[in-house]
Motif scaffolding. Structure first.
Motif, PDB file in Angstrom:
ATOM      1  N   VAL A  58       0.962  -1.364   0.030  1.00 20.84           N
ATOM      2  CA  VAL A  58      -0.159  -0.074   0.223  1.00 20.84           C
ATOM      3  C   VAL A  58       0.886   1.178   0.098  1.00 20.84           C
ATOM      4  O   VAL A  58       0.396   2.259   0.335  1.00 20.84           O
ATOM      5  CB  VAL A  58      -1.129   0.150   1.108  1.00 20.84           C
ATOM      6  CG1 VAL A  58      -1.816  -1.121   1.162  1.00 20.84           C
ATOM      7  CG2 VAL A  58      -0.192   0.084   2.552  1.00 20.84           C
ATOM      8  N   ILE A  79      -1.808  -1.297  -4.359  1.00 20.39           N
ATOM      9  CA  ILE A  79      -2.990  -0.510  -4.316  1.00 20.39           C
ATOM     10  C   ILE A  79      -2.391   0.756  -3.106  1.00 20.39           C
ATOM     11  O   ILE A  79      -2.412   0.491  -1.906  1.00 20.39           O
ATOM     12  CB  ILE A  79      -4.130  -0.756  -3.985  1.00 20.39           C
ATOM     13  CG1 ILE A  79      -4.480  -2.072  -4.797  1.00 20.39           C
ATOM     14  CG2 ILE A  79      -5.277   0.319  -3.915  1.00 20.39           C
ATOM     15  CD1 ILE A  79      -5.837  -2.724  -4.696  1.00 20.39           C
ATOM     16  N   ILE A 122      -2.369   3.543  -0.466  1.00 21.81           N
ATOM     17  CA  ILE A 122      -3.032   3.711   0.588  1.00 21.81           C
ATOM     18  C   ILE A 122      -4.275   4.744   0.131  1.00 21.81           C
ATOM     19  O   ILE A 122      -5.837   4.585   0.725  1.00 21.81           O
ATOM     20  CB  ILE A 122      -2.603   4.117   2.106  1.00 21.81           C
ATOM     21  CG1 ILE A 122      -3.702   4.544   3.188  1.00 21.81           C
ATOM     22  CG2 ILE A 122      -1.684   5.364   1.826  1.00 21.81           C
ATOM     23  CD1 ILE A 122      -3.122   4.729   4.675  1.00 21.81           C
ATOM     24  N   ILE A 141      -7.068   3.125  -1.739  1.00 19.79           N
ATOM     25  CA  ILE A 141      -7.784   1.953  -1.391  1.00 19.79           C
ATOM     26  C   ILE A 141      -9.446   1.777  -1.314  1.00 19.79           C
ATOM     27  O   ILE A 141     -10.117   0.808  -1.525  1.00 19.79           O
ATOM     28  CB  ILE A 141      -7.293   1.438  -0.004  1.00 19.79           C
ATOM     29  CG1 ILE A 141      -7.536  -0.055   0.296  1.00 19.79           C
ATOM     30  CG2 ILE A 141      -7.589   2.186   1.085  1.00 19.79           C
ATOM     31  CD1 ILE A 141      -7.111  -0.908  -0.728  1.00 19.79           C
ATOM     32  N   LEU A 181     -11.381  -1.072  -3.508  1.00 18.00           N
ATOM     33  CA  LEU A 181     -11.266  -2.389  -2.803  1.00 18.00           C
ATOM     34  C   LEU A 181     -11.678  -3.772  -3.527  1.00 18.00           C
ATOM     35  O   LEU A 181     -11.358  -4.554  -3.335  1.00 18.00           O
ATOM     36  CB  LEU A 181     -12.459  -2.121  -1.654  1.00 18.00           C
ATOM     37  CG  LEU A 181     -12.175  -1.672  -0.470  1.00 18.00           C
ATOM     38  CD1 LEU A 181     -13.325  -1.244   0.476  1.00 18.00           C
ATOM     39  CD2 LEU A 181     -11.102  -2.341   0.511  1.00 18.00           C
ATOM     40  N   VAL A 198      -8.462  -5.686  -4.677  1.00 18.36           N
ATOM     41  CA  VAL A 198      -7.783  -6.502  -3.509  1.00 18.36           C
ATOM     42  C   VAL A 198      -7.917  -7.871  -4.035  1.00 18.36           C
ATOM     43  O   VAL A 198      -8.979  -8.445  -4.071  1.00 18.36           O
ATOM     44  CB  VAL A 198      -8.320  -6.259  -1.904  1.00 18.36           C
ATOM     45  CG1 VAL A 198      -7.508  -7.082  -1.205  1.00 18.36           C
ATOM     46  CG2 VAL A 198      -8.086  -4.642  -1.824  1.00 18.36           C
ATOM     47  N   VAL A 207      -5.009   0.285   6.370  1.00 18.45           N
ATOM     48  CA  VAL A 207      -5.526  -0.556   5.048  1.00 18.45           C
ATOM     49  C   VAL A 207      -5.941  -1.884   5.399  1.00 18.45           C
ATOM     50  O   VAL A 207      -7.028  -2.474   5.125  1.00 18.45           O
ATOM     51  CB  VAL A 207      -4.445  -0.690   3.851  1.00 18.45           C
ATOM     52  CG1 VAL A 207      -5.122  -1.583   2.748  1.00 18.45           C
ATOM     53  CG2 VAL A 207      -4.291   0.541   3.214  1.00 18.45           C
ATOM     54  N   VAL A 239      -9.714  -3.061   5.083  1.00 20.18           N
ATOM     55  CA  VAL A 239     -10.107  -4.532   4.110  1.00 20.18           C
ATOM     56  C   VAL A 239     -10.541  -5.445   5.208  1.00 20.18           C
ATOM     57  O   VAL A 239     -11.689  -6.289   4.809  1.00 20.18           O
ATOM     58  CB  VAL A 239      -8.767  -5.291   3.659  1.00 20.18           C
ATOM     59  CG1 VAL A 239      -9.120  -6.612   2.967  1.00 20.18           C
ATOM     60  CG2 VAL A 239      -8.206  -4.123   2.461  1.00 20.18           C
TER      61      VAL A 239
END
Length: 447
Positions: free
Chosen positions: A373, A390, A392, A395, A399, A402, A420, A424
């Motif tokens: 990140v 990806i 920060i 994110i 999403l 991910v 992060v 997630v």
């Protein structure tokens, strides 16, 4: 004798300054929470008579107007800045007599903005220091791209000329006192230096040692992203921000916290990443006040969105509130203090933490997704093979990118990874936060 005292704001990478002669003081680029300046001046036994701004700031809301109104000081802002409030307009060449022993000479130093000013402080006919704002920094300069791509090239050339003007017109032994450059995204690059002089910068700063075209090319090639909240700082500072309200926000009980999480609001756990990992309210996000808290709240949370904070103590909540008013987040939807058991009746969630050595061991035995990140430039400089990048600040919008399965999240030191990982994990994913320094990747064979 003139004394200059810096007022540090490390979470934003900035410094303000109080210069005084034992009786009166001039304050340079004060942050929004001016009570720090007032307390300092009270301890020093001096009266604030002048407040000066080097530029319309892009990374924080100024406390200049509020401080001037509070103290009756004269507020000096560039005459060409279209502000919506009364100030004492200053231009290149003006001399501000703070006291018989202390004068400030105004120097136009465009580059960070078109109307940027520096202030050379003299006492007894000698240059003592120069307050350079976002112009000449330690080993660097302020970045020239914050006003948009249409102006970046012109401002870069202005920045070069301004740095050389300072080197030519201010004495070599004068201290260089910038506002940015201590971690601020307003700096074009970072230095570990904590002090410098014009002479030292003349010998070592690339803007003063390199040819213009090559320096401008290197500067522009090295520019990285900057926080999204910057877009709101200039307008706020032109409008004339008032003093912040630092009274405690409304308390939120367990039911209210649950309602806000279920509604998709931002409920932020202010504790350290280790405390958060050990047990937290499911669905909350970890942005600890021990890191660049305001920067990442301002970057990640949609501007104007409801924000509730959870802290171990009223002092921790107050610290977060102080950090946030500096970037114009003036109202919190609510807050709660204590421990996670005080904030929910649900079973607490945990977040597994690990090191890069742990990751290397796992990758020898099974496949897991590695989510890096860090910013794109950090990733390009070196990364773990197969890692997905990806940054920060992207994110929330990405999403769905991910990787599937178990995700190991890392950054350069652990803070961003925890932020992060919490975001997630709140979606129900299996996540491990790597809390380790990226330099360890070479030692364990990951890069």
């Amino acid at each position: 004798m003139v004394e200059i005292i810096p007022v540090e704001t490390p979470s934003l990478g900035d410094r303000s300054y109080v210069a005084h002669d034992g009786e009166v003081a001039a304050v340079v680029d004060p942050q929004r929470d001016v009570d720090r300046v007032l307390e300092l001046c009270e301890r020093e036994g001096v009266r604030v008579t002048h407040v000066v701004e080097t530029h319309i700031h892009n990374d924080y809301v100024t406390g200049g107007l509020a401080l001037a109104q509070r103290t009756g000081a004269t507020y000096h802002v560039n005459a060409d800045d279209p502000v919506a409030y009364e100030r004492h307009p200053v231009r290149d060449g003006d001399v501000i007599e703070v006291s018989p022993s202390m004068t400030l000479t105004v120097l136009a130093t465009p580059g960070h903005t078109f109307t940027h000013l520096s202030y050379a402080l003299s006492s007894g006919g000698r240059d003592v220091a120069v307050f350079t704002g976002g112009s000449l920094l330690y080993g660097s300069t302020g970045r020239p791209d914050l006003l948009g791509p249409d102006h970046t090239d012109a401002l870069a050339h202005h920045q070069y000329a301004s740095a050389r003007r300072l080197a030519e017109q201010v004495a070599d032994d004068a201290a260089v006192l910038p506002t940015h450059g201590f971690g601020s995204f307003c700096s074009s690059s970072q230095s570990d230096a904590t002090s410098s002089t014009i002479g030292e910068e003349r010998r070592s700063n690339p803007v003063l040692t390199e040819a213009e075209e090559s320096w401008v090319r290197d500067l522009l090639d090295g520019l990285d992203v900057f926080p999204a909240y910057y877009a709101h700082m200039g307008p706020a500072n032109l409008a004339g921000p008032d003093a912040p309200d630092l009274r405690a926000p409304a308390p939120a009980d367990k039911a209210e916290i649950r309602r806000r999480i279920e509604a998709g609001e931002w409920v932020v756990d202010l504790r350290t990443r280790s405390a958060f990992a050990a047990g937290h309210v499911p669905g909350t996000f970890n942005l600890g006040v021990d890191g660049q808290f305001a920067t990442y709240v301002g970057w990640l949370v949609p501007w104007g969105a409801d924000l509730t904070v959870l802290g171990e103590s009223p002092e921790q909540v107050a610290q977060a509130q102080r950090e946030l008013v500096r970037i114009g987040v003036d109202e919190l939807a609510g807050s709660a203090t204590g421990s996670p058991q005080d904030w929910t009746d649900a079973p607490l969630a945990t977040l597994r933490r690990a090191t890069f050595a742990d990751l290397a061991e796992v990758l020898h035995h099974r496949r897991v997704a590695v989510l890096d990140v860090r910013r794109e430039r950090e990733f390009a400089a070196g990364h773990i093979e197969g890692a997905v990048n990806i940054p920060i600040h992207e994110i929330v919008e990405r999403l769905d990118e991910v990787p599937q399965g178990e995700v190991w999240v890392h950054c350069a030191g652990g803070y961003r990874a925890s932020v992060v990982a919490s975001i997630v994990a709140a979606t129900g994913r299996t996540v491990v936060a790597v809390d380790d320094g990226f330099e360890r990747t070479a030692e364990v064979g990951l890069v």
